[in-house]
Design a protein around this motif. Sequence first.
Motif, PDB file in Angstrom:
ATOM      1  N   PRO A  62       0.812  -1.230   0.000  1.00  0.00           N
ATOM      2  CA  PRO A  62       0.000   0.000   0.000  1.00  0.00           C
ATOM      3  C   PRO A  62       0.842   1.275   0.000  1.00  0.00           C
ATOM      4  O   PRO A  62       0.384   2.320  -0.469  1.00  0.00           O
ATOM      5  N   ASP A  63       2.080   1.193   0.501  1.00  0.00           N
ATOM      6  CA  ASP A  63       2.959   2.371   0.465  1.00  0.00           C
ATOM      7  C   ASP A  63       3.269   2.823  -0.958  1.00  0.00           C
ATOM      8  O   ASP A  63       3.740   3.943  -1.170  1.00  0.00           O
ATOM      9  N   HIS A  64       3.062   1.943  -1.924  1.00  0.00           N
ATOM     10  CA  HIS A  64       3.381   2.273  -3.318  1.00  0.00           C
ATOM     11  C   HIS A  64       2.172   2.738  -4.111  1.00  0.00           C
ATOM     12  O   HIS A  64       2.271   2.944  -5.316  1.00  0.00           O
ATOM     13  N   GLU A  65       1.024   2.894  -3.449  1.00  0.00           N
ATOM     14  CA  GLU A  65      -0.183   3.307  -4.184  1.00  0.00           C
ATOM     15  C   GLU A  65      -0.008   4.689  -4.797  1.00  0.00           C
ATOM     16  O   GLU A  65      -0.449   4.953  -5.904  1.00  0.00           O
ATOM     17  N   LEU A  66       0.619   5.582  -4.031  1.00  0.00           N
ATOM     18  CA  LEU A  66       0.960   6.918  -4.540  1.00  0.00           C
ATOM     19  C   LEU A  66       2.477   7.007  -4.623  1.00  0.00           C
ATOM     20  O   LEU A  66       3.173   6.625  -3.674  1.00  0.00           O
ATOM     21  N   GLN A  67       2.980   7.497  -5.735  1.00  0.00           N
ATOM     22  CA  GLN A  67       4.430   7.612  -5.928  1.00  0.00           C
ATOM     23  C   GLN A  67       4.739   8.943  -6.612  1.00  0.00           C
ATOM     24  O   GLN A  67       3.888   9.509  -7.295  1.00  0.00           O
ATOM     25  N   THR A  68       5.957   9.400  -6.438  1.00  0.00           N
ATOM     26  CA  THR A  68       6.418  10.615  -7.105  1.00  0.00           C
ATOM     27  C   THR A  68       7.406  10.218  -8.205  1.00  0.00           C
ATOM     28  O   THR A  68       8.530   9.830  -7.907  1.00  0.00           O
ATOM     29  N   PRO A  69       6.979  10.240  -9.466  1.00  0.00           N
ATOM     30  CA  PRO A  69       7.912   9.902 -10.548  1.00  0.00           C
ATOM     31  C   PRO A  69       9.115  10.849 -10.536  1.00  0.00           C
ATOM     32  O   PRO A  69       9.008  11.995 -10.080  1.00  0.00           O
ATOM     33  N   PRO A  70      10.266  10.381 -11.027  1.00  0.00           N
ATOM     34  CA  PRO A  70      11.502  11.164 -10.935  1.00  0.00           C
ATOM     35  C   PRO A  70      11.421  12.527 -11.618  1.00  0.00           C
ATOM     36  O   PRO A  70      12.151  13.448 -11.250  1.00  0.00           O
ATOM     37  N   HIS A  71      10.556  12.668 -12.599  1.00  0.00           N
ATOM     38  CA  HIS A  71      10.496  13.933 -13.349  1.00  0.00           C
ATOM     39  C   HIS A  71       9.307  14.791 -12.919  1.00  0.00           C
ATOM     40  O   HIS A  71       8.969  15.761 -13.577  1.00  0.00           O
ATOM     41  N   ARG A  72       8.647  14.404 -11.799  1.00  0.00           N
ATOM     42  CA  ARG A  72       7.490  15.164 -11.340  1.00  0.00           C
ATOM     43  C   ARG A  72       7.719  15.648  -9.918  1.00  0.00           C
ATOM     44  O   ARG A  72       8.607  15.165  -9.209  1.00  0.00           O
ATOM     45  N   LEU A 131      -0.967   3.855 -11.086  1.00  0.00           N
ATOM     46  CA  LEU A 131      -1.490   3.451 -12.395  1.00  0.00           C
ATOM     47  C   LEU A 131      -1.493   4.614 -13.391  1.00  0.00           C
ATOM     48  O   LEU A 131      -1.769   4.407 -14.577  1.00  0.00           O
ATOM     49  N   SER A 132      -1.177   5.819 -12.919  1.00  0.00           N
ATOM     50  CA  SER A 132      -0.999   6.954 -13.837  1.00  0.00           C
ATOM     51  C   SER A 132       0.470   7.157 -14.166  1.00  0.00           C
ATOM     52  O   SER A 132       0.831   8.138 -14.805  1.00  0.00           O
ATOM     53  N   THR A 133       1.312   6.233 -13.729  1.00  0.00           N
ATOM     54  CA  THR A 133       2.757   6.323 -13.969  1.00  0.00           C
ATOM     55  C   THR A 133       3.273   5.039 -14.614  1.00  0.00           C
ATOM     56  O   THR A 133       2.558   4.039 -14.690  1.00  0.00           O
ATOM     57  N   CYS A 134       4.543   5.099 -15.012  1.00  0.00           N
ATOM     58  CA  CYS A 134       5.204   3.903 -15.564  1.00  0.00           C
ATOM     59  C   CYS A 134       6.122   3.275 -14.524  1.00  0.00           C
ATOM     60  O   CYS A 134       7.050   2.536 -14.880  1.00  0.00           O
ATOM     61  N   SER A 135       5.898   3.541 -13.269  1.00  0.00           N
ATOM     62  CA  SER A 135       6.752   3.009 -12.201  1.00  0.00           C
ATOM     63  C   SER A 135       6.943   1.498 -12.316  1.00  0.00           C
ATOM     64  O   SER A 135       6.007   0.758 -12.621  1.00  0.00           O
ATOM     65  N   PRO A 136       8.162   1.021 -12.036  1.00  0.00           N
ATOM     66  CA  PRO A 136       8.387  -0.426 -12.024  1.00  0.00           C
ATOM     67  C   PRO A 136       7.826  -1.121 -10.782  1.00  0.00           C
ATOM     68  O   PRO A 136       7.803  -2.351 -10.724  1.00  0.00           O
ATOM     69  N   VAL A 137       7.379  -0.344  -9.794  1.00  0.00           N
ATOM     70  CA  VAL A 137       6.795  -0.932  -8.578  1.00  0.00           C
ATOM     71  C   VAL A 137       5.290  -0.725  -8.665  1.00  0.00           C
ATOM     72  O   VAL A 137       4.768   0.335  -8.352  1.00  0.00           O
ATOM     73  N   ARG A 138       4.567  -1.754  -9.147  1.00  0.00           N
ATOM     74  CA  ARG A 138       3.153  -1.632  -9.433  1.00  0.00           C
ATOM     75  C   ARG A 138       2.453  -2.945  -9.065  1.00  0.00           C
ATOM     76  O   ARG A 138       3.116  -3.951  -8.850  1.00  0.00           O
ATOM     77  N   PRO A 139       1.113  -2.933  -8.989  1.00  0.00           N
ATOM     78  CA  PRO A 139       0.402  -4.124  -8.503  1.00  0.00           C
ATOM     79  C   PRO A 139       0.836  -5.414  -9.197  1.00  0.00           C
ATOM     80  O   PRO A 139       1.076  -6.425  -8.530  1.00  0.00           O
ATOM     81  N   ASN A 140       0.905  -5.404 -10.517  1.00  0.00           N
ATOM     82  CA  ASN A 140       1.528  -6.507 -11.250  1.00  0.00           C
ATOM     83  C   ASN A 140       2.768  -5.945 -11.940  1.00  0.00           C
ATOM     84  O   ASN A 140       2.654  -4.988 -12.732  1.00  0.00           O
ATOM     85  N   PRO A 141       3.942  -6.510 -11.666  1.00  0.00           N
ATOM     86  CA  PRO A 141       5.183  -5.903 -12.175  1.00  0.00           C
ATOM     87  C   PRO A 141       5.425  -6.209 -13.658  1.00  0.00           C
ATOM     88  O   PRO A 141       6.412  -6.842 -14.020  1.00  0.00           O
ATOM     89  N   ILE A 142       4.513  -5.732 -14.491  1.00  0.00           N
ATOM     90  CA  ILE A 142       4.647  -5.885 -15.943  1.00  0.00           C
ATOM     91  C   ILE A 142       5.046  -4.536 -16.526  1.00  0.00           C
ATOM     92  O   ILE A 142       4.413  -3.518 -16.224  1.00  0.00           O
ATOM     93  N   GLY A 143       6.089  -4.537 -17.333  1.00  0.00           N
ATOM     94  CA  GLY A 143       6.549  -3.317 -17.990  1.00  0.00           C
ATOM     95  C   GLY A 143       6.207  -3.316 -19.461  1.00  0.00           C
ATOM     96  O   GLY A 143       5.963  -4.373 -20.064  1.00  0.00           O
TER      97      GLY A 143
END
Lengths: 139, 139
Positions: free
Chosen positions: A65-75, A82-94
Motif C-alpha cells: 500500500p505504500d506504493h499506491e501513490l508515488q512521485t515519478p523522478p520527473h514530477r 497506475l498513472s505512472t510507468c513506475s516499475p513498482v506496481r500491482p503486477n510488475p509488468i513493464g
Amino acid sequence: MGYTFKAIGTVRTDHQEAMPRHWSCSDVAGQIVLEASYARCLTGIAVGERIIVLFVFDRSPPFTPDHELQTPPHREHRTGVLSTCSPVRPNPIGLSVVEVTAIDGATVSVLGLDMLDGTPVLDIKPWVTGPARDAGEQS
Amino acid sequence: MGYTFKAIGTVRTDHQEAMPRHWSCSDVAGQIVLEASYARCLTGIAVGERIIVLFVFDRSPPFTPDHELQTPPHREHRTGVLSTCSPVRPNPIGLSVVEVTAIDGATVSVLGLDMLDGTPVLDIKPWVTGPARDAGEQS
C-alpha cells in the motif's frame, strides 16, 4: 486468481550506465533474444518498425500500500501508480516501445531500451498508435 | 520459469453484439472495475485521457506451434503471431488503449473496448505515444 506466464525471451544490452528512466527518452541499443522456437512468430516484423515489448520488472520490490501513490523522478507531486510507468506496481509488468534495427532468427536488435540486461520478455506486439479510421493501417 | 500475476479488476460492458476486433476501431463503452483497494492507485488519471489496459485473454485456446503463423481477419496472408494482435499468442496478454470518460472510486468508465465482459485486468498504464524530445510530456 492467478495467471502464470512464461518468459519467451530475454533483454540483452551491453549498456553499463544507468538505464534511461523511460523508453521515450532512450537511445540505448540491445537485443530481444527470444527462445529459438519463437523465431517463426517474428515473421512480418520489419526493420524500422516500432514494436511493443511486454516484460517483467523482475528486480522490483513487492508492491505494498505504500506504493499506491508515488512521485515519478520527473514530477514534483505524488500521483497514483497506475498513472505512472513506475516499475513498482500491482503486477510488475513493464511496457516499452522500441525500434527494430535488425532481425536474425529469434533475435531482434532494437534501439530505445529502458530495461535492464537479463529482463524476462513476455510478449511482442505491433505498435498501433491511433484509431483505424485515422491511421488506415493496423495489425 | 513462470511469473504469476493476479487480476486487479475486471472489464464490464453491456455490449451484446460481436466485439470489435481491435480497440482502434471500437467505440464500445464499458467500465474497468478495479478491486476497491486500488482506487487510490488511479489518482492522477483524468477524464479525456487515453490509458493502456493490459488484460488476460482468458477465453483463448492454448498456444501451439499451429498458431505461430496466423492470418488476421483484415489481412490476406499468414504472418507471425508477434506481428499481430491475435488473442492466441505465447502468453495470452492483451493490450488495449481506451479513452477515460469518468472515474468513480475504483471504477473507470471508458470508450473503445475490444475485450469481452468479464475479462481480467492486469494493469493500467499511461498512454505515451512518442519520444519525450518530441512529445514534451510523459509519465
